[in-house]
Enzyme design. Structure first.
Site, PDB file in Angstrom:
ATOM      1  N   ASP A  33       0.859  -1.189   0.000  1.00 52.90           N
ATOM      2  CA  ASP A  33       0.000   0.000   0.000  1.00 52.90           C
ATOM      3  C   ASP A  33       0.899   1.244   0.000  1.00 52.90           C
ATOM      4  OD1 ASP A  33      -3.289   0.178   0.982  1.00 52.90           O
ATOM      5  OD2 ASP A  33      -2.136   2.041   0.820  1.00 52.90           O
ATOM      6  N   GLY A  74      -6.202   1.728  -4.965  1.00 45.81           N
ATOM      7  CA  GLY A  74      -6.677   2.788  -5.833  1.00 45.81           C
ATOM      8  C   GLY A  74      -7.679   3.683  -5.142  1.00 45.81           C
ATOM      9  N   ILE A  75      -8.321   4.509  -5.952  1.00 43.98           N
ATOM     10  CA  ILE A  75      -9.327   5.454  -5.443  1.00 43.98           C
ATOM     11  C   ILE A  75     -10.684   4.747  -5.523  1.00 43.98           C
ATOM     12  CG2 ILE A  75     -10.412   7.693  -5.827  1.00 43.98           C
ATOM     13  CD1 ILE A  75      -7.767   8.495  -7.340  1.00 43.98           C
ATOM     14  N   TYR A 138     -14.890   7.301 -11.966  1.00 37.23           N
ATOM     15  CA  TYR A 138     -14.487   6.119 -11.196  1.00 37.23           C
ATOM     16  C   TYR A 138     -14.990   4.846 -11.884  1.00 37.23           C
ATOM     17  CZ  TYR A 138     -14.924   2.570  -7.535  1.00 37.23           C
ATOM     18  OH  TYR A 138     -14.878   1.392  -6.840  1.00 37.23           O
ATOM     19  N   LYS A 142     -13.054   1.515 -13.686  1.00 38.15           N
ATOM     20  CA  LYS A 142     -13.274   0.093 -13.407  1.00 38.15           C
ATOM     21  C   LYS A 142     -13.555  -0.663 -14.706  1.00 38.15           C
ATOM     22  CE  LYS A 142     -12.377   0.256  -9.153  1.00 38.15           C
ATOM     23  NZ  LYS A 142     -11.211  -0.443  -8.626  1.00 38.15           N
TER      24      LYS A 142
HETATM   25  N1  LIG Z   1     -15.727  -1.333  -0.509  1.00 35.93           N
HETATM   26  C1  LIG Z   1     -16.591  -1.400  -1.513  1.00 35.93           C
HETATM   27  O1  LIG Z   1     -17.806  -1.437  -1.296  1.00 35.93           O
HETATM   28  C2  LIG Z   1     -16.118  -1.478  -2.939  1.00 35.93           C
HETATM   29  C3  LIG Z   1     -17.092  -1.608  -3.945  1.00 35.93           C
HETATM   30  C4  LIG Z   1     -16.682  -1.723  -5.266  1.00 35.93           C
HETATM   31  C5  LIG Z   1     -15.328  -1.732  -5.573  1.00 35.93           C
HETATM   32  N2  LIG Z   1     -14.401  -1.575  -4.579  1.00 35.93           N
HETATM   33  C6  LIG Z   1     -12.980  -1.546  -4.962  1.00 35.93           C
HETATM   34  O2  LIG Z   1     -12.230  -2.372  -4.081  1.00 35.93           O
HETATM   35  C7  LIG Z   1     -10.936  -1.809  -3.886  1.00 35.93           C
HETATM   36  C8  LIG Z   1     -10.691  -1.628  -2.389  1.00 35.93           C
HETATM   37  O3  LIG Z   1     -11.703  -0.780  -1.874  1.00 35.93           O
HETATM   38  P1  LIG Z   1     -11.762  -0.352  -0.343  1.00 35.93           P
HETATM   39  O4  LIG Z   1     -13.201  -0.163  -0.022  1.00 35.93           O
HETATM   40  O5  LIG Z   1     -10.926  -1.261   0.472  1.00 35.93           O
HETATM   41  O6  LIG Z   1     -11.093   1.097  -0.444  1.00 35.93           O
HETATM   42  P2  LIG Z   1     -10.024   1.789   0.555  1.00 35.93           P
HETATM   43  O7  LIG Z   1      -9.917   3.209   0.132  1.00 35.93           O
HETATM   44  O8  LIG Z   1     -10.360   1.484   1.964  1.00 35.93           O
HETATM   45  O9  LIG Z   1      -8.674   1.010   0.183  1.00 35.93           O
HETATM   46  C9  LIG Z   1      -7.922   1.337  -0.969  1.00 35.93           C
HETATM   47  C10 LIG Z   1      -6.460   1.307  -0.580  1.00 35.93           C
HETATM   48  O10 LIG Z   1      -5.690   1.601  -1.756  1.00 35.93           O
HETATM   49  C11 LIG Z   1      -4.583   2.376  -1.335  1.00 35.93           C
HETATM   50  N3  LIG Z   1      -4.070   3.132  -2.467  1.00 35.93           N
HETATM   51  C12 LIG Z   1      -4.609   4.247  -3.029  1.00 35.93           C
HETATM   52  N4  LIG Z   1      -3.818   4.688  -4.000  1.00 35.93           N
HETATM   53  C13 LIG Z   1      -2.763   3.836  -4.064  1.00 35.93           C
HETATM   54  C14 LIG Z   1      -1.601   3.782  -4.875  1.00 35.93           C
HETATM   55  N5  LIG Z   1      -1.373   4.690  -5.823  1.00 35.93           N
HETATM   56  N6  LIG Z   1      -0.723   2.772  -4.674  1.00 35.93           N
HETATM   57  C15 LIG Z   1      -0.941   1.843  -3.699  1.00 35.93           C
HETATM   58  N7  LIG Z   1      -2.021   1.852  -2.889  1.00 35.93           N
HETATM   59  C16 LIG Z   1      -2.918   2.834  -3.096  1.00 35.93           C
HETATM   60  C17 LIG Z   1      -5.116   3.276  -0.238  1.00 35.93           C
HETATM   61  O11 LIG Z   1      -4.063   3.763   0.593  1.00 35.93           O
HETATM   62  C18 LIG Z   1      -6.072   2.326   0.482  1.00 35.93           C
HETATM   63  O12 LIG Z   1      -5.440   1.695   1.583  1.00 35.93           O
HETATM   64  C19 LIG Z   1     -10.904  -0.503  -4.665  1.00 35.93           C
HETATM   65  O13 LIG Z   1     -10.296  -0.755  -5.902  1.00 35.93           O
HETATM   66  C20 LIG Z   1     -12.367  -0.163  -4.860  1.00 35.93           C
HETATM   67  O14 LIG Z   1     -12.580   0.593  -6.011  1.00 35.93           O
HETATM   68  C21 LIG Z   1     -14.762  -1.438  -3.280  1.00 35.93           C
END
Ligand SMILES: NC(=O)c1ccc[n+]([C@@H]2O[C@H](COP(=O)([O-])OP(=O)(O)OC[C@H]3O[C@@H](n4cnc5c(N)ncnc54)[C@H](O)[C@@H]3O)[C@@H](O)[C@H]2O)c1
Length: 257
Positions: A33, A74-75, A138, A142
């Site tokens: 991360d 990611g974001i 966003y 995806k």
């Molecule tokens: N939680 C949900 O409901 C959900 C739904 C659909 C998709 N997602 C996808 O699942 C993934 C994880 O989501 P989450 O809810 O844990 O989000 P989150 O923001 O809690 O975790 C994302 C992590 O990525 C890290 N990160 C950001 N930019 C980075 C970079 N350039 N290099 C390395 N690390 C980086 C951040 O520091 C963070 O720890 C994401 O790709 C998100 O789009 C999540």
């Protein structure tokens, strides 16, 4: 020798859900991360790496010797185009390219319902492999990640599995979540299936629990071995007391406003 699984975005919500739940005898988790990750507990088969998914050299090093990559970093929400492009789209390409250069055979991508967020939800169950109809930049990122995954499968023979995740939270956060929730336990069951299904090729599956009010077709996920155990319905009574929500006719819910 233990199988190494690289997890990007491991400091985040889903990464924290998966860390204890993907632990297996014979598996070593390499957690990456840009943010700080708590170090390995005694006896825990993990290592932590501070790196950016947009950094080719760092990602190449992180992929060395890995059997699979789970790309979560990611974001996770709408943002400005420049950031979405750099982190989510270019970052995903960088991860896939690093995996290719390191001969990693399998990559699991965290996709999202927002890749297809402007599809009407009235026709539920919303089918597998729905054509992209993003609801945000966003969501575009995806859809682009899925397209990149398809390319790396067809051109380089990599197994790439994309999970269109609904709402992955400890509990469903709102009434929409009664339909879209992916519990932490089911999230791990899904990713375990995507990590271990034999010879999967390129797949796009929905990521949701077995919700009574579920709207996503879990056929393809089940075909890969996913067996959800949770149902958001047990949170329905608590959510009934929450303030009413505006009904949205699209898969992406509030992201389509
Ligand atoms: N939680 C949900 O409901 C959900 C739904 C659909 C998709 N997602 C996808 O699942 C993934 C994880 O989501 P989450 O809810 O844990 O989000 P989150 O923001 O809690 O975790 C994302 C992590 O990525 C890290 N990160 C950001 N930019 C980075 C970079 N350039 N290099 C390395 N690390 C980086 C951040 O520091 C963070 O720890 C994401 O790709 C998100 O789009 C999540």
């Amino acid at each position: 020798m233990d199988e190494v699984v690289l997890v990007t975005g491991a400091a985040g919500k889903i990464g924290r859900f998966l860390r204890p739940r993907l632990a297996r005898p014979g598996r070593f988790l390499r957690l990456l991360d840009v943010a700080e990750i708590p170090p390995a507990a005694p006896g825990e088969a993990v290592e932590t790496l501070r790196a950016d998914v947009t950094d080719p050299a760092a990602m190449r090093a992180a992929c060395a010797g890995a059997a699979a990559v789970v790309h979560l970093g990611g974001i996770p929400h709408e943002a400005g185009w420049a950031d979405v492009l750099r982190v989510n789209i270019d970052g995903t390409r960088t991860v896939l390219e690093a995996a290719r250069l390191a001969s990693v055979p399998r990559v699991v991508l965290a996709s999202s319902n927002h890749a297809v967020g402007f599809h009407p939800i009235a026709d539920a169950p919303v089918p597998d492999y729905l054509f992209p109809r993003p609801d945000t930049y966003y969501g575009v990122s995806k859809a682009a990640g899925e397209a990149l995954g398809s390319l790396y499968h067809d051109r380089h023979g990599m197994h790439v599995l994309c999970a269109r995740i609904g709402t992955c939270e400890e509990e469903p956060p709102d009434r929409r979540g009664l339909a879209t929730w992916l519990s932490p336990g089911d999230c791990a069951r899904l990713f375990e299936a995507l990590l271990t299904a034999p010879d999967p090729g390129f797949r796009v599956v929905w990521g949701a629990s077995a919700n009574t009010r579920g709207v996503f077709d879990l056929t393809e996920a089940r075909a890969l071995g996913y067996r959800p155990e949770d149902d958001a319905e047990r949170h329905a009574a608590a959510l009934a007391a929450a303030p009413p929500e505006r009904e949205r006719p699209y898969v992406g819910g509030p992201f389509t406003d």
